[in-house]
Design an enzyme around this catalytic site. Structure first.
Site, PDB file in Angstrom:
ATOM      1  CB  THR A  11      -0.929   0.164   1.307  1.00  0.00           C
ATOM      2  OG1 THR A  11      -0.107   0.252   2.444  1.00  0.00           O
ATOM      3  CG2 THR A  11      -1.899  -1.232   1.114  1.00  0.00           C
ATOM      4  CG  LEU A  12       3.776   2.051   2.516  1.00  0.00           C
ATOM      5  CD1 LEU A  12       5.135   1.643   3.255  1.00  0.00           C
ATOM      6  CD2 LEU A  12       3.858   3.688   3.048  1.00  0.00           C
ATOM      7  CD  GLU A 211       3.188  -8.830 -24.760  1.00  0.00           C
ATOM      8  OE1 GLU A 211       4.366  -9.230 -25.108  1.00  0.00           O
ATOM      9  OE2 GLU A 211       2.664  -7.965 -25.677  1.00  0.00           O
TER      10      GLU A 211
END
Length: 289
Positions: A11-12, A211
């Site tokens: 969350t940072l 990819e």
């Protein structure tokens, strides 16, 4: 005041719920990883445990003492040997331009018992890929509409927002197929351009296969891209997992990039590609413009 390097994976990170804690921090690398195994705690944030065989992706920051203290408080870290929610330890962080030593907040192995493991090691990717609609930044052959028609997927890529400008990256060819290099974006002090689409679940499913995500060739990543003067946050793109020294792309692949991008890429960017590709790979793009 001394600065410390800290690797963050939950969350940072940019655009996440606690990113305001990093307002005085300096971003060192957006595309980086460290050894570990990642889990979903189940209440809106992840936790990493030690594992030398797996990778956890995140961002690297330089922080001051006050920011580190705020991070310690958020992560429930009180000091070595104390009753901590997360431990704070130093370990090696791998970036596009080399290795760094940085602090990482980790769980003890027993704390992860019963938690869901996040396959792929990227918490941000894990929850953002569940969205029904995504912005997607294409910088290589996925800009080429003719190739999309050949693969019968053109209907998935009809909503083009315009030219995307990805700052602090550059186009490179860091993975090889049988006939030469394939495109990647690598962190640098430059800029990569491409096309930005809005896509749904069918396009996403196609891209994950195309990819080679399951095979570990490319991995999904989310970046901030400027389109028509507006900054779009958390735009999907794909980056090479194990980057190698650049290899010249085959001419048919280089043609797809220019053919798909020439109506969107800026003249200055096309001139830059023309100069670089001629010098490095003896490829002249003028015949495709």
């Amino acid at each position: 005041m001394s600065k410390k390097l800290v690797f963050v994976y939950g969350t940072l990170r940019k655009n996440q719920s606690n990113s305001s804690c990093m307002k005085h921090a300096v971003l060192v690398a957006s595309q980086c990883w460290t050894s570990g195994r990642l889990y979903d705690v189940g209440v809106g944030y992840p936790a990493m445990v030690s594992d030398s065989e797996q990778k956890v992706y995140g961002e690297l920051y330089k922080v001051d003492v006050d920011t580190l203290r705020e991070m310690d408080l958020l992560e429930g870290y009180h000091g070595p040997g104390l009753d901590n929610l997360y431990e704070r330890r130093q370990q090696t962080i791998y970036t596009d331009v080399g290795k760094k030593q940085a602090y990482v907040y980790t769980f003890r192995e027993e704390q992860a018992t019963g938690l869901r493991e996040i396959k792929g090691g990227d918490w941000k990717v894990d929850h953002l890929l569940k969205k029904k609609q995504l912005y997607y930044f294409a910088y290589g052959s996925c800009m080429d509409q003719e190739r999309m028609v050949e693969h019968d997927v053109a209907d998935y890529f009809t909503n083009v927002l315009g030219r995307g400008n990805l700052q602090s990256y550059q186009l490179a060819f860091t993975i090889t197929a049988g006939d030469g290099g394939r495109a990647d974006v690598v962190e640098s002090d430059g800029k990569a351009e491409g096309k930005v689409y809005q896509i749904g679940s069918e396009a996403l499913a196609y891209l994950l296969v195309r990819e080679g995500v399951e095979e570990g060739k490319y991995r999904p990543s989310f970046v901030d891209v400027e389109v028509n003067g507006v900054m779009l946050h958390d735009v999907l793109t794909f980056v090479v997992v194990d980057k190698q020294s650049e290899t010249a792309p085959p001419e048919h692949y280089a043609k797809e990039i220019i053919r798909g991008g020439k109506d969107y890429l800026s003249s200055s960017y096309l001139q830059k590609l023309e100069k670089e590709w001629k010098e490095k790979f003896a490829i002249n793009i003028q015949k495709w413009l």
